[in-house]
Write a protein that holds these residues in place. Structure first.
Motif, PDB file in Angstrom:
ATOM      1  N   THR A  61       0.873  -1.188   0.000  1.00 63.10           N
ATOM      2  CA  THR A  61       0.000   0.000   0.000  1.00 63.10           C
ATOM      3  C   THR A  61       0.899   1.224   0.000  1.00 63.10           C
ATOM      4  OG1 THR A  61      -0.092  -0.203   2.386  1.00 63.10           O
ATOM      5  CG2 THR A  61      -1.961  -1.065   1.139  1.00 63.10           C
ATOM      6  N   LEU A  62       1.564   1.390  -1.110  1.00 64.63           N
ATOM      7  CA  LEU A  62       2.562   2.457  -1.208  1.00 64.63           C
ATOM      8  C   LEU A  62       1.927   3.824  -1.473  1.00 64.63           C
ATOM      9  CD1 LEU A  62       5.622   2.783  -1.116  1.00 64.63           C
ATOM     10  CD2 LEU A  62       5.676   2.416  -3.593  1.00 64.63           C
ATOM     11  N   ALA A  63       0.799   3.791  -2.138  1.00 62.62           N
ATOM     12  CA  ALA A  63       0.194   5.049  -2.559  1.00 62.62           C
ATOM     13  C   ALA A  63      -0.093   5.995  -1.390  1.00 62.62           C
ATOM     14  CB  ALA A  63      -1.081   4.754  -3.349  1.00 62.62           C
ATOM     15  N   PRO A  64      -0.672   5.539  -0.282  1.00 65.72           N
ATOM     16  CA  PRO A  64      -0.904   6.474   0.831  1.00 65.72           C
ATOM     17  C   PRO A  64       0.378   7.129   1.334  1.00 65.72           C
ATOM     18  CG  PRO A  64      -2.137   4.441   1.148  1.00 65.72           C
ATOM     19  CD  PRO A  64      -1.229   4.214   0.012  1.00 65.72           C
ATOM     20  N   ALA A  65       1.447   6.320   1.342  1.00 64.13           N
ATOM     21  CA  ALA A  65       2.713   6.890   1.811  1.00 64.13           C
ATOM     22  C   ALA A  65       3.197   7.992   0.871  1.00 64.13           C
ATOM     23  CB  ALA A  65       3.762   5.779   1.917  1.00 64.13           C
ATOM     24  N   LEU A  66       3.039   7.756  -0.433  1.00 63.66           N
ATOM     25  CA  LEU A  66       3.483   8.761  -1.395  1.00 63.66           C
ATOM     26  C   LEU A  66       2.594  10.000  -1.324  1.00 63.66           C
ATOM     27  CD1 LEU A  66       4.318   6.448  -4.446  1.00 63.66           C
ATOM     28  CD2 LEU A  66       5.903   7.497  -2.808  1.00 63.66           C
ATOM     29  N   GLU A  67       1.312   9.766  -1.111  1.00 58.75           N
ATOM     30  CA  GLU A  67       0.429  10.923  -0.954  1.00 58.75           C
ATOM     31  C   GLU A  67       0.834  11.751   0.267  1.00 58.75           C
ATOM     32  OE1 GLU A  67      -3.359   9.167  -0.744  1.00 58.75           O
ATOM     33  OE2 GLU A  67      -3.486   8.735  -2.913  1.00 58.75           O
ATOM     34  N   ARG A  68       1.234  11.061   1.304  1.00 61.59           N
ATOM     35  CA  ARG A  68       1.684  11.761   2.517  1.00 61.59           C
ATOM     36  C   ARG A  68       2.934  12.577   2.233  1.00 61.59           C
ATOM     37  NH1 ARG A  68       1.642  10.674   8.105  1.00 61.59           N
ATOM     38  NH2 ARG A  68       2.140  12.680   9.072  1.00 61.59           N
ATOM     39  N   VAL A  69       3.828  11.994   1.477  1.00 55.57           N
ATOM     40  CA  VAL A  69       5.044  12.742   1.088  1.00 55.57           C
ATOM     41  C   VAL A  69       4.661  13.987   0.302  1.00 55.57           C
ATOM     42  CG1 VAL A  69       7.117  12.649  -0.359  1.00 55.57           C
ATOM     43  CG2 VAL A  69       6.568  10.753   1.167  1.00 55.57           C
ATOM     44  N   PRO A 122      -2.972   0.317  -9.449  1.00 54.05           N
ATOM     45  CA  PRO A 122      -1.958   1.088 -10.179  1.00 54.05           C
ATOM     46  C   PRO A 122      -1.612   2.396  -9.463  1.00 54.05           C
ATOM     47  CG  PRO A 122      -4.099   1.404 -11.182  1.00 54.05           C
ATOM     48  CD  PRO A 122      -4.307   0.452 -10.057  1.00 54.05           C
ATOM     49  N   GLY A 123      -1.908   2.508  -8.197  1.00 50.67           N
ATOM     50  CA  GLY A 123      -1.742   3.760  -7.467  1.00 50.67           C
ATOM     51  C   GLY A 123      -0.344   4.321  -7.401  1.00 50.67           C
ATOM     52  N   PRO A 124       0.695   3.547  -7.076  1.00 48.89           N
ATOM     53  CA  PRO A 124       2.036   4.120  -6.879  1.00 48.89           C
ATOM     54  C   PRO A 124       2.503   4.945  -8.066  1.00 48.89           C
ATOM     55  CG  PRO A 124       1.968   1.856  -6.124  1.00 48.89           C
ATOM     56  CD  PRO A 124       0.659   2.116  -6.772  1.00 48.89           C
ATOM     57  N   LEU A 125       2.322   4.426  -9.282  1.00 47.06           N
ATOM     58  CA  LEU A 125       2.807   5.165 -10.444  1.00 47.06           C
ATOM     59  C   LEU A 125       2.062   6.493 -10.587  1.00 47.06           C
ATOM     60  CD1 LEU A 125       3.411   2.478 -13.219  1.00 47.06           C
ATOM     61  CD2 LEU A 125       5.077   3.883 -12.025  1.00 47.06           C
ATOM     62  N   ALA A 126       0.790   6.466 -10.344  1.00 47.14           N
ATOM     63  CA  ALA A 126       0.017   7.711 -10.437  1.00 47.14           C
ATOM     64  C   ALA A 126       0.501   8.723  -9.404  1.00 47.14           C
ATOM     65  CB  ALA A 126      -1.466   7.394 -10.246  1.00 47.14           C
ATOM     66  N   CYS A 127       0.778   8.224  -8.201  1.00 44.66           N
ATOM     67  CA  CYS A 127       1.277   9.120  -7.165  1.00 44.66           C
ATOM     68  C   CYS A 127       2.637   9.710  -7.537  1.00 44.66           C
ATOM     69  CB  CYS A 127       1.365   8.394  -5.840  1.00 44.66           C
ATOM     70  SG  CYS A 127      -0.272   7.990  -5.171  1.00 44.66           S
ATOM     71  N   LEU A 128       3.467   8.859  -8.108  1.00 45.15           N
ATOM     72  CA  LEU A 128       4.798   9.345  -8.512  1.00 45.15           C
ATOM     73  C   LEU A 128       4.661  10.417  -9.584  1.00 45.15           C
ATOM     74  CD1 LEU A 128       6.776   5.961  -8.649  1.00 45.15           C
ATOM     75  CD2 LEU A 128       6.954   7.762  -6.946  1.00 45.15           C
ATOM     76  N   ARG A 129       3.723  10.182 -10.511  1.00 46.30           N
ATOM     77  CA  ARG A 129       3.548  11.186 -11.573  1.00 46.30           C
ATOM     78  C   ARG A 129       3.002  12.494 -10.983  1.00 46.30           C
ATOM     79  NH1 ARG A 129       1.919   6.755 -14.971  1.00 46.30           N
ATOM     80  NH2 ARG A 129      -0.281   7.172 -14.495  1.00 46.30           N
TER      81      ARG A 129
END
Lengths: 700, 306
Positions: free
Chosen positions: B170-178, B199-206
């Motif tokens: 569940t990486l996406a929440p962490a990236l959103e927090r960043v 597919p959340g992490p890539l979207a968050c990175l973008r």
């Protein structure tokens, strides 16, 4: 199923090896936690299923291969009922005896026993090898003798294929004798006779079994031991049925149940010209006989009718039908010979007789009259008459007497009445052959009396056989017969013995009516006049029934029944009449046989040998003028010999045997068995399993 | 950057080193042996401040005047080279616990991020750490530039490795927090295997990249996952749930590799489309080379963002 090497079946335990390896391999599968299992699962669900299926197929192929390997080594076989007996190849003399009797037309499991016999015979023929000399012998009664032994097995095979079941019973003694003679003449050491038959009781009717010397005999039971059941009509006869009129007949069919089980309510019918006239049912206990009677009035106007009695068909149809040529007296054709013609009608000798026989000149009495003078009798066609009445005939020439006597001997009816013209010396001389009893002299009942005294002293009928057909319709009181006065009678010579009967006597004891047979015919002698010259009988009520019944009684009709029937293959004599130029016989299948020219000249009978089919045979005669007339009196029916209908298995003691104890025989082997090796097929399956295993492994 | 000159710090070698700090230092030294230029600093005409010289700094930027005044080797820093804020994100989900070789993906990723943190800390940059475990952010250390901060961060990484991977990705929440916390344009480096159903992490990175952050994705995969080299029957079990599958790897290798290739292409394409630096990092690759590779284009970038 059996095994030649059953211990090898222990190898089946080897089939557990692939399973154990498979299970062991599954247990040893390494557990591997894996992160990208989505790619395994997602991408490979279908392939995983395929792989799983392939894995299981591979396991199955390996297990089956192990099983097949063990089975091949164990050499499995099947014991089955043999299609034929074991056959040796090599140089030998072989006679194939094929039972082509009609009983082989029995249908079993959808095919006839004869077809089975042919298949078995062809199978044996294919197996004996090219060095064998072979002959085909047909076993039906009257079958043509076999050809010589031949190495041309193609010809023998063609003959087997072309063989058809006959309509005759089997004659095994003759057939086996021919087979033995054929193979016995061969230089081969090995001599074998194969008999292809249902081994039914009807085929082996001789008291002792046939014994074949120096021959190896093999019996091939094409029924394979199956109990056969058959109900057959073995006889048909017909009798008059007066209650049904002139064309009434009572047909009696005799039926036999050749089976171990009873038959209940089997349908049976009687038909004429394809039209069913009567139908009924019959029940038969096992192995018993029964009779079925039909009382019918035959249709049409012909004198002869072909009657068919038919059972509802069973497995053997041929003996479920039987034909009979029934001749019925449609009209009694009567020839009146007038020995005292007069120009005054009521004084004519035949006035009262003709009037009584054909009252009102109508056909109600169904008696047809032809009147001739005695001189014309010699030229008359007696074969077209049923009854001849000689009324007060003084004299007949020698030729006429001979023709008349021959005609009566063949079944004609002769009614002799006397009178003033009759002379005892003439009758007792040249015409004595016609008389039932010799004439003595005429006697006056009241010599010199006149008027009332003459009437009172006249002779009267004292007694008569009331039960005789002639008097049957008069009743006990004679309906006036006893009241008739006879002023003059002819006394007869006393005789002793013989087969004559006095049907009526005068009160004085003198015979009034005498009957005597002559050959197949009958003669009646009335010792007074048939008109009123010597008696007043014609004016009594009893006169008409008396003369009509007398004529009907004398009607020249052979006893209806199997007198006009014969068996398939038997010779039927056909009557040849003077004037016949051509006689044609038409068989049931339409084939015609013609007798003419030298075959008829000077003959009174010709033998007809073409009775190859059961059914009705029609006869047509052509005279010198070329006129063709059906001769229904010569029509006849041909039926199969009922002896062949017994399809039950023959007793072992009646089956043929081989006299040479050193040779093997199939006697007693009701159902021979044969071993069929299966290991070839199993080996083929093994190869397929191995091939499949290799393919599956390669795909992996 | 010259790989030939690196000392090739193999993962198993790094693992034998005691602490995470030691590993990080060894890796950094291996990666930058003989190099004098900072990996992150560009050049600019607008002077911003001085900083003490450290290995990797351009010698030509030494302010000799300041050396004369202060007797210390001070280096000029320009506008571009002012304090950098970096966010390091570590995926600690269950799938990261797989290790077919000497180390697990988690160990490898943590060590690599530790090396980065140590390098950044040595440059006095502000470094923060986000550890994402099952269910969301697992640990969070805000970026600071004070002394000892890097040590704290390395300690957290060491603790994360010790605690092991767990739960679903569940990486996406962490990236959103960043994204919420990073106010300045920052450097975001994410180490993950991307084995996540969503597919959340890539979207968050973008999204992070769209906000001007410099985003790098370190796609950490094991060599077994890249090649499926197994030969015997295996019962594969999911690291994140209860799924399992008995299969002969030989029968499915081709299909597996094809699907893996599609997965990698999709990840790479997704990063390229979002201007996110993408680095596929096999866990059997030497860490110093992986570090250098991760920083490959960083030196050419003059600025963060844009």
């Amino acid at each position: 199923m059996g095994f030649l090497a059953p211990l090898m079946l222990l190898g089946l335990l080897g089939a557990a090896a692939p399973i154990v390896i498979h299970l062991h391999g599954r247990r040893r599968a390494r557990v591997r936690p894996f992160a990208t299992i989505d790619f395994l699962l997602g991408s490979d669900r279908r392939q995983a299923r395929r792989f799983l299926l392939r894995d299981r197929l591979l396991l199955a192929a390996r297990v089956l291969a192990c099983v097949a390997m063990a089975l091949v080594l164990a050499k499995p076989f099947l014991s089955c009922r043999a299609v034929g007996v074991a056959v040796e190849r090599g140089p030998q003399a072989v006679a194939l005896v094929l039972d082509d009797s009609f009983a082989m037309g029995y249908r079993l499991d959808g095919e006839s026993l004869f077809d089975r016999a042919k298949q078995r015979a062809l199978a044996v023929l294919r197996s004996v090898g090219p060095e064998a000399d072979v002959a085909l012998v047909l076993a039906s009664d009257g079958a043509p003798p076999a050809l010589e032994l031949s190495r041309s097995q193609l010809k023998v095979a063609d003959a087997i294929r072309a063989a058809r079941p006959s309509h005759r019973p089997a004659d095994m003694a003759v057939a086996l004798g021919r087979a033995q003679a054929l193979v016995g003449s061969s230089p081969h050491v090995a001599r074998r006779v194969y008999l292809f038959s249902a081994l039914s009781a009807g085929a082996f009717t001789t008291a002792e079994a046939a014994v074949l010397a120096n021959v190896e005999l093999r019996l091939v039971d094409v029924a394979e031991g199956t109990p056969l059941a058959n109900v057959a009509i073995v006889g048909v006869r017909a009798e008059r049925e007066p209650d049904l009129g002139a064309r009434g007949v009572r047909v009696t069919a005799e039926l036999v149940n050749h089976a171990a089980v009873a038959v209940v309510d089997r349908g049976v019918s009687l038909s004429v010209d394809g039209k069913v006239l009567a139908r009924g049912v019959v029940s038969l206990p096992a192995g018993e006989r029964a009779e079925k009677r039909f009382s019918v009035t035959l249709p049409g106007t012909g004198r002869a009718q072909q009657v068919v009695v038919e059972l509802d068909h069973d497995a053997l149809e041929l003996d479920d039908r039987r034909w009979l040529s029934v001749e019925v007296a449609d009209e009694v054709r009567t020839l009146l010979v007038n020995g005292d013609p007069r120009t005054i009608e009521h004084e004519d000798e035949l006035h009262y007789l003709a009037t009584a026989l054909r009252p009102g000149d109508l056909g109600d009495s169904r008696i047809a009259l032809t009147i001739l003078a005695p001189d014309a009798l010699a030229a008359a066609r007696l074969e077209e008459q049923d009854v001849v009445v000689l009324a007060n005939v003084a004299h007949l020439d020698e030729k006429a007497v001979a023709a008349l006597a021959r005609w009566v001997g063949q079944g004609g009816g002769l009614f002799i009445t006397l009178g003033d013209a009759s002379r005892a010396d003439a009758w007792d001389g040249a015409m004595a052959a016609l008389l039932p009893q010799g004439l003595h002299a005429p006697r006056l009942a009241a010599p010199g009396a006149t008027g009332a005294e003459r009437a009172a002293r006249a002779e009267r009928i004292g007694r008569f056989e009331a039960a005789h057909p002639i008097f049957a319709g008069l009743g006990r009181d004679g309906a006036g017969l006893l009241e008739a006065r006879f002023h003059r009678i002819f006394l007869l010579d006393p005789v002793a013995g013989g087969d004559r009967r006095t049907l009526a006597r005068f009160a004085s004891g003198a015979p009034a009516l005498v009957e005597a047979p002559l050959g197949k015919g009958r003669r009646l002698l009335f010792t007074s006049t048939i008109d009123r010259d010597w008696n007043d009988l014609p004016i009594h009520a009893a006169y008409l029934p008396f003369v009509q019944q007398a004529v009907r009684y004398l009607s020249r009709t052979p006893p209806p029944g199997e007198a006009q029937a014969t068996l398939v293959g038997r010779t039927q004599d056909l009557a040849v009449l003077p004037g016949d130029r051509r006689v044609e016989v038409t068989a049931p299948d339409g084939q015609k046989t013609v007798f003419e020219g030298r075959r008829l000249e000077g003959r009174t009978r010709v033998p007809f040998v073409g009775t190859r089919l059961p059914g009705a045979y029609r006869v047509v005669a052509v005279d010198a003028d070329g006129v063709s007339r059906p001769r229904s009196s010569s029509d006849f029916a041909v039926n199969i010999d009922p002896v062949g209908s017994d399809v039950r298995r023959a007793e072992a003691a009646r089956l043929p045997q081989s006299a040479n104890p050193t040779v093997t025989s199939a006697l007693g082997q009701s159902v021979p068995t044969r071993r069929v090796d299966l290991w070839h097929g199993v080996a083929a399956a093994l190869l397929l399993f191995l091939l499949g295993e290799a393919l599956l492994t390669r795909r992996l | 950057m010259s790989d030939a000159k690196s000392r090739l710090v193999a993962p198993e070698t790094a693992r034998r080193l005691g602490t995470m700090e030691l590993r990080a230092r060894t890796i950094v030294e291996g990666a930058f042996a003989g190099r004098h230029r900072s990996a992150f600093h560009g050049s600019s005409v607008e002077f911003a401040e001085h900083k003490e010289y450290s290995p990797g700094d351009e010698p030509r930027h030494i302010d000799w005047r300041a050396v004369g005044r202060t007797d210390r080797h001070l280096v000029k820093r320009f506008e571009d080279e002012t304090e950098l804020t970096a966010y390091l994100c570590l995926d600690r989900s269950g799938s990261m616990s797989y290790g077919g070789g000497a180390v697990t993906k988690l160990e490898y990723a943590a060590t690599l991020l530790a090396a980065l943190a140590w390098l950044l800390g040595r440059q006095r940059d502000r470094v923060g750490l986000m550890v994402s475990g099952g269910g969301g952010p697992d640990a969070w250390i805000p970026p600071r530039g004070r002394a000892g901060h890097v040590g704290e961060l390395l300690g957290e990484l060491e603790q994360a490795v010790a605690g092991g991977a767990r739960g679903a990705t569940t990486l996406a929440p962490a990236l959103e927090r960043v994204g919420e916390l990073a106010r300045r344009r920052s450097l975001v480096i994410v180490a993950t295997d991307l084995l996540e159903a969503e597919p959340g992490p890539l979207a968050c990175l973008r999204q992070l990249r769209a906000r001007g952050h410099d985003v790098t994705l370190l796609h950490v995969l094991d060599r077994d996952e890249l090649e499926l080299p197994f030969e015997e029957m295996c019962e594969f079990r999911s690291l994140e749930d209860e799924r399992r599958m008995l299969v002969d790897p030989r029968a499915i290798r081709a299909t597996y590799l094809e699907r893996l290739r599609q997965f990698l292409d999709a990840a790479r394409r997704g990063c390229e489309e979002g201007d996110v630096e993408y680095r596929l990092v096999p866990t059997d690759a030497p860490l110093d080379i992986a570090l250098a590779d991760a920083l490959g284009d960083r030196a050419r970038r003059r600025r963060v963002g844009r």
